[in-house]
Design a protein around this motif. Structure first.
Motif, mmCIF file in Angstrom:
data_model
loop_
_atom_site.group_PDB
_atom_site.id
_atom_site.type_symbol
_atom_site.label_atom_id
_atom_site.label_comp_id
_atom_site.label_asym_id
_atom_site.label_seq_id
_atom_site.Cartn_x
_atom_site.Cartn_y
_atom_site.Cartn_z
ATOM 1 N N LEU A 45 0.883 -1.284 -0.098
ATOM 2 C CA LEU A 45 0.100 0.135 -0.019
ATOM 3 C C LEU A 45 0.668 1.103 -0.019
ATOM 4 O O LEU A 45 0.599 2.252 -0.573
ATOM 5 N N HIS A 46 1.979 1.312 0.886
ATOM 6 C CA HIS A 46 2.945 2.166 0.844
ATOM 7 C C HIS A 46 3.338 2.738 -0.237
ATOM 8 O O HIS A 46 3.502 3.929 -0.816
ATOM 9 N N HIS A 47 3.866 1.472 -1.218
ATOM 10 C CA HIS A 47 4.517 1.645 -2.351
ATOM 11 C C HIS A 47 3.733 2.457 -3.393
ATOM 12 O O HIS A 47 4.077 3.443 -4.157
ATOM 13 N N VAL A 48 2.454 1.821 -3.585
ATOM 14 C CA VAL A 48 1.314 2.275 -4.650
ATOM 15 C C VAL A 48 0.984 3.816 -4.232
ATOM 16 O O VAL A 48 0.706 4.450 -5.260
ATOM 17 N N VAL A 49 1.043 4.099 -3.052
ATOM 18 C CA VAL A 49 0.591 5.400 -2.799
ATOM 19 C C VAL A 49 1.512 6.671 -2.633
ATOM 20 O O VAL A 49 1.675 7.642 -3.298
ATOM 21 N N ALA A 50 2.793 6.042 -2.117
ATOM 22 C CA ALA A 50 3.707 6.990 -1.903
ATOM 23 C C ALA A 50 5.053 7.223 -3.097
ATOM 24 O O ALA A 50 5.679 8.280 -3.095
ATOM 25 N N ASP A 51 5.265 6.010 -3.482
ATOM 26 C CA ASP A 51 6.517 5.904 -4.525
ATOM 27 C C ASP A 51 6.057 5.849 -5.996
ATOM 28 O O ASP A 51 6.699 6.328 -6.656
ATOM 29 N N ALA A 52 5.050 4.971 -6.211
ATOM 30 C CA ALA A 52 4.722 4.644 -7.566
ATOM 31 C C ALA A 52 4.462 5.914 -8.590
ATOM 32 O O ALA A 52 3.476 6.524 -8.199
ATOM 33 N N PRO A 53 5.120 5.864 -9.748
ATOM 34 C CA PRO A 53 4.966 7.179 -10.480
ATOM 35 C C PRO A 53 3.671 7.517 -11.550
ATOM 36 O O PRO A 53 4.078 7.455 -12.573
ATOM 37 N N TRP A 54 2.658 6.946 -10.842
ATOM 38 C CA TRP A 54 1.529 6.894 -12.044
ATOM 39 C C TRP A 54 0.682 8.457 -11.911
ATOM 40 O O TRP A 54 1.188 9.324 -10.937
ATOM 41 N N SER A 55 0.091 8.599 -12.913
ATOM 42 C CA SER A 55 -0.509 9.844 -13.048
ATOM 43 C C SER A 55 -2.150 10.168 -12.520
ATOM 44 O O SER A 55 -2.850 9.420 -12.650
ATOM 45 N N ASP A 56 -2.068 11.199 -11.506
ATOM 46 C CA ASP A 56 -3.213 11.386 -10.950
ATOM 47 C C ASP A 56 -4.182 12.032 -11.856
ATOM 48 O O ASP A 56 -5.587 11.322 -11.626
ATOM 49 N N GLU A 57 -4.012 12.662 -12.700
ATOM 50 C CA GLU A 57 -4.874 13.242 -13.652
ATOM 51 C C GLU A 57 -5.725 11.979 -14.726
ATOM 52 O O GLU A 57 -6.565 12.051 -14.916
ATOM 53 N N GLU A 58 -4.629 10.990 -15.109
ATOM 54 C CA GLU A 58 -5.182 9.859 -15.831
ATOM 55 C C GLU A 58 -6.038 9.150 -15.003
ATOM 56 O O GLU A 58 -7.290 8.576 -15.533
#
Length: 420
Positions: free
Chosen positions: A52-65
């Protein structure tokens, strides 16, 4: 969830995204990573916490998308119950101790109603008469943060993010929604945005109507009046172009104009059903021309509506709005649209109280936005479910199963359990 995983740019993110959203929807007092991990996987809290921490704090996905994917899924369902009527601009504050979390300074915080150590985010929501969905979300980055390289680096603030006022952020969100072809609505905002002439002009240039709050000191020309024309040309030099005013011909404040209106101008209007009774108040609407800085212009501002609320029994008017809705618009429609901003209070109440919008404990830019985006995704799921099936669906009451917490588990920062 497949849509979210695709929008997040990597199929492997599907499982942790699903887990994170499920954790937000499950019952539980705290929706930060650690207690959600304990609810989701009591037999292996550490592994779930890392995911959970990786997907929310580290993973570089686009909030806009991801927000675009949520919007494309939820809005069509909302529109089956009624058309889009407005786009609501608002901001919300998150009280925060310390000074290391991104965007935190002492500023006005709506949640506590005063100056407080907090961070503030600006949002744009699309609303029908019965539902609304946030479609854009961005942290307001104070100038002291935007101009400090050390703060920027430590919080992971992207290079392209520079200081912008809240109205500037909101206008960019509106512009992007127009470019994306979102079903148009009247732009609704409070006086924090309505007082900014550039914001109002920008909305008009995007070919959208608005109804926005203004302060009692806002200057306007009385109905039927406008600035004096430029001075006559003397025959030498450049011909005068700027409009004029003088001591005998000048604008008034909206409060002054309200106090000048005859009694018959005021009408009692019901705008919606409250929890116990119809909500009603006294209103007047007149056609005026805004006067702000028009003596630096060659043409007067176009006519628009001034809507005023003066509750019965009050010593003076309470609220004022400017609106570019058509001249034929009825008073009741003006009032209903101006008051539709209340629906965003429901958004924030549920996002904060049931979905943990303010529970993210990290300090960085990416984590703050990723957490909010997934809260909005979970909220969008609730909106879609209510539109399809049960109006009473809410977080914690969806029939989602979760194992019992590990024996003796207590998340960091929680108070010790009191003895009976």
């Amino acid at each position: 969830m497949d849509r979210l995983a695709k929008a997040a740019g990597h199929a492997d993110r599907g499982v942790p995204l699903r887990s994170y959203c499920t954790g937000l929807l499950l019952p539980g007092e705290r929706k930060s990573v650690e207690p959600m991990a304990a609810r989701l996987a009591p037999e292996n809290v550490r592994r779930m916490h890392q995911s959970l921490h990786h997907v929310v704090a580290d993973a570089p996905w686009s909030d806009e998308e991801v927000l675009r994917a949520v919007r494309d899924y939820v809005l069509p369902v909302m529109q089956k119950k009624g058309p889009v009527v407005c786009w609501v601009v608002d901001d919300t504050g998150f009280p925060k101790k310390g000074s290391q979390s991104v965007g935190v300074i002492r500023q006005y915080c709506g949640q506590v109603g005063k100056q407080e150590n907090c961070r503030v985010a600006v949002s744009l929501s699309v609303a029908t008469w019965t539902n609304s969905l946030p479609i854009a979300w961005r942290l307001y980055l104070p100038e002291i943060w935007a101009s400090d390289p050390q703060k920027r680096q430590k919080a992971g603030i992207p290079e392209q993010v520079q200081f912008e006022t809240k109205p500037m952020i909101a206008l960019e969100q509106i512009r992007q929604a127009v470019e994306d072809g979102v079903a148009p609505g009247v732009v609704v905002a409070d006086a924090g945005y309505g007082v900014d002439g550039r914001f109002r002009k920008g909305v008009t240039e995007l070919k959208l109507a608005y109804i926005v709050g203004v302060q009692s000191t806002a200057s306007v020309w009385e109905p039927g009046k406008q600035p004096l024309p430029a001075k006559p040309y003397s025959g030498t030099g450049r011909p005068p172009r700027l409009l004029r005013r003088d001591k005998d011909h000048k604008p008034v404040s909206v409060k002054q104009l309200a106090l000048m209106l005859p009694a018959q101008q005021w009408k009692t209007v019901n705008w919606r059903q409250g929890t116990k009774h119809n909500l009603r108040s006294r209103f007047a609407a007149v056609r005026i021309r805004p006067a702000h800085r028009d003596d630096w212009q060659a043409e007067p501002h176009p006519e628009e509506w001034l809507l005023i609320e003066w509750p019965k029994g009050e010593a003076e008017p309470a609220k004022y709005w400017l609106s570019t809705l058509p001249a034929a618009t009825k008073l009741k429609e003006l009032v209903a649209l101006a008051k539709q901003r209340w629906i965003i209070e429901q958004n924030y109440e549920e996002l904060k109280q049931e979905l943990g919008l303010g529970h993210f404990e990290g300090r960085g830019w990416r984590g703050f936005h990723h957490h909010a985006t997934l809260c909005i995704a979970a909220y969008g799921f609730l909106v879609a479910e209510r539109s399809r099936f049960s109006p009473s669906a809410h977080a914690g009451n969806l029939g989602l199963s979760a194992p019992a917490l590990p024996k003796g588990f207590r998340p960091r920062g929680s108070s010790p359990t009191r003895a009976a």
